[in-house]
Design an enzyme around this catalytic site. Structure first.
Site, short mmCIF file in Angstrom:
data_model
loop_
_atom_site.label_atom_id
_atom_site.label_comp_id
_atom_site.label_asym_id
_atom_site.label_seq_id
_atom_site.Cartn_x
_atom_site.Cartn_y
_atom_site.Cartn_z
N ASP A 139 0.81 -1.21 0.16
CA ASP A 139 -0.07 0.01 -0.17
C ASP A 139 0.89 1.40 -0.02
OD1 ASP A 139 -2.20 1.62 0.11
OD2 ASP A 139 -2.90 1.35 2.20
N HIS A 182 -2.96 0.61 11.64
CA HIS A 182 -2.88 -0.74 11.42
C HIS A 182 -1.20 -1.19 11.16
CE1 HIS A 182 -3.89 1.28 7.90
NE2 HIS A 182 -2.89 1.11 7.40
N GLN A 250 -3.10 -5.48 5.93
CA GLN A 250 -3.18 -4.35 6.90
C GLN A 250 -4.04 -4.64 7.99
OE1 GLN A 250 -3.90 -1.62 3.73
NE2 GLN A 250 -2.28 -0.43 4.33
N ARG A 280 2.20 13.00 10.59
CA ARG A 280 1.09 12.84 10.02
C ARG A 280 0.47 11.34 10.35
NH1 ARG A 280 -0.94 9.47 5.83
NH2 ARG A 280 -2.33 10.55 4.16
N ASP A 282 -1.89 8.68 10.18
CA ASP A 282 -2.39 8.25 9.13
C ASP A 282 -3.97 7.40 9.56
OD1 ASP A 282 -2.41 7.10 6.11
OD2 ASP A 282 -2.73 5.18 7.27
N GLU A 324 -4.92 12.89 9.24
CA GLU A 324 -5.24 12.48 7.83
C GLU A 324 -6.88 11.89 8.18
OE1 GLU A 324 -5.93 9.98 4.26
OE2 GLU A 324 -5.36 9.08 6.37
N HIS A 393 -1.34 11.69 -2.81
CA HIS A 393 -1.12 10.24 -3.24
C HIS A 393 -2.31 9.48 -3.54
CE1 HIS A 393 -1.15 9.92 0.95
NE2 HIS A 393 -1.34 8.64 0.72
N ASP A 394 -3.33 9.97 -2.72
CA ASP A 394 -4.58 9.33 -2.56
C ASP A 394 -5.46 9.78 -3.79
OD1 ASP A 394 -4.17 7.35 -0.85
OD2 ASP A 394 -4.61 8.67 0.78
N ARG A 518 -4.34 4.68 -7.92
CA ARG A 518 -3.69 5.32 -7.24
C ARG A 518 -2.21 5.74 -7.68
NH1 ARG A 518 -4.61 4.66 -1.11
NH2 ARG A 518 -4.05 2.63 -2.00
C1 GLC Z 1 -4.10 6.54 4.20
C2 GLC Z 1 -3.17 6.84 3.18
C3 GLC Z 1 -3.79 5.72 2.03
C4 GLC Z 1 -3.49 4.30 2.78
C5 GLC Z 1 -4.39 4.33 3.78
C6 GLC Z 1 -4.12 2.85 4.72
O1 GLC Z 1 -5.58 7.10 4.15
O2 GLC Z 1 -3.40 8.01 2.69
O3 GLC Z 1 -2.81 6.02 1.27
O4 GLC Z 1 -3.98 3.50 1.69
O5 GLC Z 1 -4.17 5.27 4.85
O6 GLC Z 1 -3.02 3.13 5.18
C1 GLC Z 2 -10.44 6.44 2.17
C2 GLC Z 2 -10.12 6.77 3.62
C3 GLC Z 2 -8.92 7.65 3.61
C4 GLC Z 2 -7.81 6.88 2.47
C5 GLC Z 2 -8.47 6.62 1.26
C6 GLC Z 2 -7.42 5.85 0.64
O1 GLC Z 2 -11.01 7.68 1.75
O2 GLC Z 2 -11.04 7.32 4.47
O3 GLC Z 2 -8.19 7.56 5.09
O4 GLC Z 2 -6.99 7.78 2.41
O5 GLC Z 2 -9.42 5.65 1.43
O6 GLC Z 2 -7.91 5.71 -0.65
#
Ligand code: GLC
Ligand code: GLC
Length: 645
Positions: A139, A182, A250, A280, A282, A324, A393-394, A518
């Site tokens: 991931d 996680h 995860q 950050r 996450d 986040e 990045h998302d 992504r």
């Molecule tokens: C956060 C990250 C995302 C990741 C997810 C699980 O949302 O920005 O890229 O997939 O957490 O860790």
């Molecule tokens: C969802 C989650 C966010 C994560 C994203 C990854 O939107 O809420 O935390 O970054 O998925 O795609």
């Protein structure tokens, strides 16, 4: 057991003896400031455990140990920052995100590109997760197997420390990811759990059959429905169903278990001790699970964040937290802490609502949803701030508040459908080249991947060799940057966007990336392309040079810095977004035309906010005429207006 001063005094005595710390030292002063909150939150979460007081005591011991390990120069910085709690927000802060391997090869490589960061005036870098992960799927680094070492090829922890120090000397702060929700299924704890170790099995949510998982599934949404449907994964080694909200590899940590909290606090403090200035947090909304709920934003999450924050403010008070929390606008706000708790949770939170509404405005050419959503954001005190961004990045999730969507005259479902069609390039007249992410046939949800430039039309224009469209695409990118850099908060730039990097489709050839679109916007930095930034005729140069010039101007305009207040105003034209930044010394009005047609705005707007003519646009250094009582904005024009002094 209730909190009492005597309890604290006794704790201090115990810790003093155990660790030979001087009673009056800053550690105990700081602990004294937060201890009552720490105690109450801890008791709230773990008060039902018979040994909770012992565990709280142990947690405080951990704080002493981490404090004793913290390097003197970091402690010195902490003290300076403690004296100025708004230290981060009273400056011109601009962040830049990168994948270390994709941008610089390895951590030391970052220093080789210091000049590039300096050229833009970057004040902090966010390194995408760089700790050890399993080979193959991880991931993008968010499945950490060990916080004690870096991902293969990135270098050593010592290298990272040195880079942190070198950057700091340049005035560039470091932001690191802390994946709190996680671990990887290859983490030592998970491995022990798989070997049958009960202590570590309790670190996760594990069930012998589907009874409880099925109950949870009734109300939990799916985050990655295409690649990891459901929220549980069967683990044959122990014949158990493990909670895996994100990917199957995860494993969600179980914060009902105070030992999990203990370990995670330890890791947070280790990252702080590496020299990180910002952490950050996450996927923070997911930390607490409760049957019958979506398992997001539960009140206990906020208790946990307050505990994390209290611990950091004792050991490393110079370190900031970013939340986040990509959730509903109302929920995002809570991560600043509510009411008297403001400042006791996160210092910054991603302004996902702002981001998605900007994309909404670009597609609809109307600013109604943007304006309404932002009007719903309260005024923030000066020691916390939004982290504003256009891309990261998302994917882009269409997480609007449905009430807002309805209030501005759309039907939520249809409107989301439209936006998806638009950004996937299916809607007639769309310029965008986005990709769908995690389409969920069960509820019709789709999210959007794609780079800033490709979503703004550059890729399509270049493919078609359409000069006019190319010009418009660049204008859209710059429109977004002009708003990002003037909007209240800390702007965060995403690597590659500064030179208009397009979608990168090479992920389709990679086994571990092919199912996750992504990766289309996580390119290897193209340094050859970056060289063209000095050529003002090239696309790269047009975007980069304009961006740098905006960044320069922002640096010299204190009124645009994060701590200065802002009000969103109604421009009287549904295509034109407007807001005012104002301090006791200065005022700046931002006006932005989201349509591809010329728009008119009444000059009364100036009177309304008390701005006197003549006025000029600081970006173009041009005086803006108000003739016949109106101002005329070209397509995608954005002005930073000030009185001509
Ligand atoms: C956060 C990250 C995302 C990741 C997810 C699980 O949302 O920005 O890229 O997939 O957490 O860790
Ligand atoms: C969802 C989650 C966010 C994560 C994203 C990854 O939107 O809420 O935390 O970054 O998925 O795609």
């Amino acid at each position: 057991m209730k909190y009492s001063r005597a309890y604290f005094v006794e704790l201090v005595a115990k810790l003093r003896e155990r660790y030979h710390l001087d009673e009056g030292c800053e550690f105990f002063l700081r602990l004294g400031l937060v201890f009552q909150d720490l105690f109450e939150n801890y008791r709230y979460l773990y008060g039902d455990k018979s040994n909770w007081e012992y565990l709280l005591d142990k947690l405080c011991g951990l704080l002493v140990e981490k404090y004793q390990k913290r390097e003197d120069f970091l402690k010195k910085i902490d003290r300076e920052r403690e004296k100025k709690p708004a230290w981060f927000f009273e400056k011109n802060m601009v962040g830049y995100v990168m994948y270390v391997d994709r941008w610089a090869g390895n951590v030391k490589g970052i220093l080789r590109h210091k000049d590039y960061l300096r050229e833009m005036g970057i004040s902090f870098v966010h390194l995408m997760p760089c700790f050890a992960v399993p080979e193959g799927e991880n991931d993008g680094g968010y499945a950490v197997k060990d916080y004690g070492s870096l991902k293969e090829g990135l270098g050593s922890i010592e290298d990272l420390k040195r880079v942190a120090l070198d950057l700091k000397k340049e005035g560039i702060f470091l932001m690191l990811d802390m994946v709190v929700n996680h671990t990887s299924s290859e983490h030592l704890w998970a491995k022990k759990a798989k070997e049958g170790d009960l202590f570590y099995q309790n670190f996760y949510y594990m069930f012998p059959d589907r009874v409880v998982p099925d109950e949870f599934e009734k109300t939990m949404p799916e985050i990655f429905p295409e690649t990891s449907p459901g929220n549980f994964t069967y683990v044959p080694e122990i014949r158990a169903w493990v909670m895996t909200v994100f990917h199957h590899y995860q494993w969600d940590l179980n914060y009902n278990n105070p030992y999990v909290l203990y370990e995670m606090v330890g890791i947070i403090l280790d990252l702080a001790n590496l020299g990180a200035d910002i952490l950050r947090l996450d996927a923070i909304p997911y930390l607490w699970k409760r049957l019958g709920t979506a398992c997001q934003n539960e009140p206990e999450v906020h208790r946990l964040v307050q505990i994390f924050k209290a611990c950091v403010s004792v050991v490393a008070p110079g370190v900031l937290f970013v939340a986040e929390a990509i959730v509903q606008p109302k929920e995002i706000l809570k991560y600043f802490g509510e009411g008297e708790n403001v400042g006791k949770e996160c210092d910054l939170t991603y302004n996902a609502s702002f981001m998605v509404c900007l994309w909404d405005a670009l597609a609809t050419r109307k600013v109604r949803l943007l304006t309404r959503t932002l009007l719903g954001q309260p005024h923030l005190p000066p020691m916390v701030s939004w982290l504003n961004y256009l891309r990261c990045h998302d994917d882009i999730g269409l997480g609007f508040d449905d009430e807002d969507v309805r209030a501005v005259g759309y039907t939520p479902r249809e409107h989301r459908r439209f936006l998806v069609d638009f950004y996937l390039g299916h809607f007639p007249g769309s310029w965008a080249k986005g990709l769908p992410f995690m389409a969920n046939p069960k509820n019709g949800d789709v999210r959007i991947s794609g780079s800033l430039a490709s979503l703004a039309g550059l890729e399509k224009a270049l493919e078609e060799g359409n000069e006019e469209e190319k010009k418009l695409a660049i204008e859209r990118v710059l429109l977004l940057y002009k708003i990002l850099l003037s909007f209240r908060g800390v702007p965060l730039l995403y690597y590659g966007d500064e030179i208009g990097m397009l979608n990168d489709y090479s992920y389709r050839e990679k086994k571990e990336e092919v199912n996750d679109s992504r990766w289309v916007h996580r390119p290897f930095m193209d340094w050859q392309k970056a060289k063209k930034r000095h050529d003002g005729e090239s696309v790269e140069g047009r975007i980069f040079q304009s961006l740098v010039s905006l960044l320069e101007k922002r640096k010299n305009l204190e009124v645009l810095w994060p701590h200065v207040s802002q009000s969103i105003i109604d421009s009287g034209n549904e295509h034109v977004f407007a807001f005012v930044r104002s301090s006791s010394q200065d005022m700046l009005l931002v006006i932005a035309n989201f349509s591809d047609k010329t728009q008119i705005v009444s000059g009364h707007l100036l009177e309304k906010i008390g701005m006197e003519k003549p006025i000029k646009d600081v970006i173009s250094e041009r005086e803006i005429p108000v003739s016949d009582g109106v101002m005329i904005l070209e397509p995608y024009a954005c002005w930073w207006l000030k009185e001509v002094s």
